[in-house]
Design an enzyme around this catalytic site. Structure first.
Site, mmCIF file in Angstrom:
data_model
loop_
_atom_site.group_PDB
_atom_site.id
_atom_site.type_symbol
_atom_site.label_atom_id
_atom_site.label_comp_id
_atom_site.label_asym_id
_atom_site.label_seq_id
_atom_site.Cartn_x
_atom_site.Cartn_y
_atom_site.Cartn_z
ATOM 1 N NE ARG A 3 -4.098 -1.672 0.143
ATOM 2 C CZ ARG A 3 -4.503 -2.584 -0.507
ATOM 3 N NH1 ARG A 3 -3.544 -3.016 -1.824
ATOM 4 N NH2 ARG A 3 -5.438 -3.225 -0.750
ATOM 5 C CD GLU A 63 -3.688 2.922 -4.989
ATOM 6 O OE1 GLU A 63 -4.686 2.890 -5.223
ATOM 7 O OE2 GLU A 63 -2.562 2.759 -4.019
ATOM 8 C CG HIS A 65 -4.018 -0.816 -6.209
ATOM 9 N ND1 HIS A 65 -3.944 -0.024 -4.900
ATOM 10 C CD2 HIS A 65 -4.165 -2.248 -6.355
ATOM 11 C CE1 HIS A 65 -4.605 -1.250 -3.971
ATOM 12 N NE2 HIS A 65 -4.543 -2.282 -4.705
HETATM 13 P P1 NDP Z 1 -0.836 -11.781 4.645
HETATM 14 O O1 NDP Z 1 -1.802 -11.691 6.076
HETATM 15 O O2 NDP Z 1 -0.966 -13.139 4.422
HETATM 16 O O3 NDP Z 1 0.792 -11.223 5.216
HETATM 17 C C1 NDP Z 1 1.123 -10.465 5.958
HETATM 18 C C2 NDP Z 1 2.216 -10.509 5.870
HETATM 19 O O4 NDP Z 1 3.029 -9.297 6.137
HETATM 20 C C3 NDP Z 1 2.784 -11.590 6.936
HETATM 21 O O5 NDP Z 1 4.227 -12.320 6.887
HETATM 22 C C4 NDP Z 1 3.417 -10.757 8.659
HETATM 23 O O6 NDP Z 1 3.858 -11.174 8.872
HETATM 24 C C5 NDP Z 1 3.815 -9.367 7.768
HETATM 25 N N1 NDP Z 1 3.364 -7.957 8.533
HETATM 26 C C6 NDP Z 1 2.239 -7.565 8.934
HETATM 27 N N2 NDP Z 1 2.703 -6.471 9.965
HETATM 28 C C7 NDP Z 1 3.694 -6.304 10.237
HETATM 29 C C8 NDP Z 1 4.788 -5.874 10.635
HETATM 30 N N3 NDP Z 1 3.994 -4.344 11.277
HETATM 31 N N4 NDP Z 1 5.759 -5.697 10.380
HETATM 32 C C9 NDP Z 1 6.899 -6.390 9.636
HETATM 33 N N5 NDP Z 1 5.748 -7.555 9.252
HETATM 34 C C10 NDP Z 1 4.509 -7.048 8.823
HETATM 35 O O7 NDP Z 1 -1.097 -10.521 3.844
HETATM 36 P P2 NDP Z 1 -1.398 -10.725 2.518
HETATM 37 O O8 NDP Z 1 0.392 -11.312 1.927
HETATM 38 O O9 NDP Z 1 -2.172 -11.717 1.660
HETATM 39 O O10 NDP Z 1 -1.160 -9.387 1.336
HETATM 40 C C11 NDP Z 1 -0.565 -7.705 2.530
HETATM 41 C C12 NDP Z 1 -1.238 -6.706 1.530
HETATM 42 O O11 NDP Z 1 -0.501 -6.725 0.596
HETATM 43 C C13 NDP Z 1 -2.011 -6.982 1.998
HETATM 44 O O12 NDP Z 1 -2.963 -6.282 2.814
HETATM 45 C C14 NDP Z 1 -2.556 -5.885 1.513
HETATM 46 O O13 NDP Z 1 -2.559 -4.110 1.434
HETATM 47 C C15 NDP Z 1 -1.375 -5.504 -0.474
HETATM 48 N N6 NDP Z 1 -2.178 -6.246 -1.113
HETATM 49 C C16 NDP Z 1 -2.183 -5.588 -2.423
HETATM 50 C C17 NDP Z 1 -2.255 -5.699 -4.223
HETATM 51 C C18 NDP Z 1 -1.833 -5.070 -4.758
HETATM 52 O O14 NDP Z 1 -2.997 -5.655 -5.441
HETATM 53 N N7 NDP Z 1 -1.073 -4.528 -4.654
HETATM 54 C C19 NDP Z 1 -2.682 -7.623 -3.541
HETATM 55 C C20 NDP Z 1 -3.120 -7.999 -2.233
HETATM 56 C C21 NDP Z 1 -2.616 -7.496 -1.277
HETATM 57 P P3 NDP Z 1 4.288 -12.237 10.242
HETATM 58 O O15 NDP Z 1 4.035 -13.815 9.083
HETATM 59 O O16 NDP Z 1 4.997 -12.576 11.522
HETATM 60 O O17 NDP Z 1 2.881 -12.926 10.383
#
Ligand code: NDP
Length: 309
Positions: free
Chosen positions: A227, A256, A275
C-alpha cells in the site's frame, strides 16, 4: 449468523464485472444479487462482498473485502456494530508474484526502456553496461504472507537469494534469513530489490522512510505492491532524485490515482502501475471459492474464511 442472501456491491466492477461472480455463486446454490450500496438494494441481504466501504454495510452481519487489504474499512465502527469483516488474502500470491518477477526482469533487462522507445519508434540500444542479470543477486521481501510467498517462489525461481522481514522470526522456505522489523535496515542493506508486501496498519505506516532508503544500496530498486502508505512518498521521491537508490516499481501510492503532477511519472527507472498487481481474469473465481467456503462454514456455526474482525 444466518446468511440467506449476499449482495455483490457494484464497486467490485473496478476489479471484475459483478455478473460472473453472481452466476458462479448461483451455480453453488448461494443466493447473490448485485447491489449499489443503498439500504433498499441491501434490504434482503445479510452480507455483502465489496471493494469499497459504505455506511449502509454497518447494518449487515458480514462484509467481505475482495482485496487482501482491509485498510479501507473503519475497524472501530465494525467492532461497535458487531459486523464481521473478512478479506481475500491467500488468492493473490500467483498474480502479484508474477507481476513482481516482471518488474524485476524489466528493470534488470531494461525492458521498460524498450517499451518507452517503441512509443517514439526509436531504435535505441541500452549502454553496454546498463543491462544485468538477476541470478545470484539478493532480494529482501518485507512481508512473508500470501503475497510474500508468491514473490519468494518467483524470485528464487530466477536464481535470486532471498531474505525476508515479518513480525515473527519464524523461518520461511526459500528465505535464507528472516528478520523481524527491528532488523529492517540490516535486512535491506545488501538487497538489489526490496519488495514490500505488508498490510497497511498503524505499525507499518511509513515503515520505509528516509533512513530505510538511506540504508539501501545505491543500485537498489524499491518495489511496492503493498500500500502507498507503507512508504514515506516524499522521502522516496527525494531518494530517487538524489540517486540514493537506483529506481523502483510502484503499484500503489499515497494518493490513487497517482496525481498527474507527481514527479514519479517521469522518473528514469521508475515503473508506475495503476494498483493492478493482483489483476487476473480468474480473480472472481478465487473470490467465489472463498465465499462458498465461508457460507458453508457459517451454516455449520463456524467462523467464515479469513476473518479479520
Ligand atoms: P498476509 O496477512 O498473508 O501477510 C502479511 C505479512 O506481513 C505477514 O508475513 C506478516 O508477518 C507481515 N506483517 C504484518 N504486519 C507487519 C509489521 N508490522 N511488520 C512486519 N511485517 C508485518 O497478507 P497478504 O500477503 O495477503 O497481503 C499483504 C498486503 O498486500 C495486503 O494487506 C494488501 O494491502 C496488499 N496487497 C496488494 C495487492 C495489490 O494489488 N498491489 C494485492 C493483494 C494484497 P507475520 O508473517 O509475522 O504474521
Amino acid at each position: 449468523m444466518r446468511i440467506d442472501r449476499i449482495g455483490i456491491d457494484e464497486s467490485v466492477a473496478a476489479v471484475f464485472p459483478p455478473e460472473p461472480l453472481a452466476q458462479r455463486l448461483a451455480a453453488a446454490a448461494v443466493d447473490a444479487t448485485i447491489v449499489d450500496g443503498s439500504p433498499e438494494s441491501l434490504a434482503d441481504c445479510q452480507a455483502v462482498v465489496t471493494l469499497e466501504h459504505r455506511e449502509s454495510f454497518l447494518d449487515l452481519e458480514w462484509v467481505h473485502s475482495i482485496q487482501a487489504g482491509v485498510d479501507r474499512f473503519p475497524h472501530d465502527r465494525f467492532r461497535e456494530e458487531g459486523v464481521v469483516l473478512t478479506n481475500s488474502t491467500g488468492v493473490h500470491g500467483d498474480a502479484v508474484g508474477e507481476t513482481v518477477a516482471g518488474f524485476v526482469l524489466a528493470l534488470a533487462r531494461r525492458i521498460h526502456e524498450h517499451v518507452a522507445h517503441q512509443t517514439d519508434r526509436e531504435w535505441s540500444r541500452p549502454g553496454w553496461d546498463d543491462g544485468w542479470t538477476v541470478a545470484g543477486e539478493q532480494a529482501c521481501v518485507v512481508g512473508l504472507g500470501g503475497l510474500g510467498r508468491g514473490i519468494v517462489d518467483r524470485l528464487t525461481g530466477l536464481g535470486m537469494d532471498v531474505v525476508g522481514v515479518r513480525r515473527s522470526p519464524l523461518p520461511e522456505p526459500g528465505v535464507d534469513q528472516v528478520y523481524t522489523v527491528d532488523g529492517l535496515r540490516e535486512a535491506v542493506a545488501d538487497a538489489r530489490f526490496v519488495v514490500l508486501a505488508v498490510p497497511l496498519t498503524d505499525a507499518t505506516r511509513e515503515l520505509i522512510g528516509a533512513e530505510e532508503l538511506a540504508a539501501m544500496r545505491q543500485d537498489a530498486y524499491l518495489i511496492n505492491v503493498a500500500r502507498g502508505g507503507v512508504v514515506d512518498q516524499l522521502a522516496l521521491v527525494e531518494a530517487l532524485r538524489d540517486g540514493e537508490i537506483a529506481g523502483g516499481a510502484l503499484d500503489v501510492f499515497e494518493t490513487e490515482p497517482l496525481p498527474e503532477d507527481s514527479p514519479l511519472w517521469a522518473m528514469d527507472d521508475v515503473i508506475v502501475s495503476p494498483h493492478c498487481a493482483a489483476y487476473t481474469r480468474d480473480y472472481y473465481r478465487h473470490v467465489a471459492a472463498i465465499l462458498e467456503e465461508s457460507v458453508r462454514r457459517i451454516a455449520d456455526g463456524e467462523d467464515p474464511v479469513n476473518r479479520v474482525l
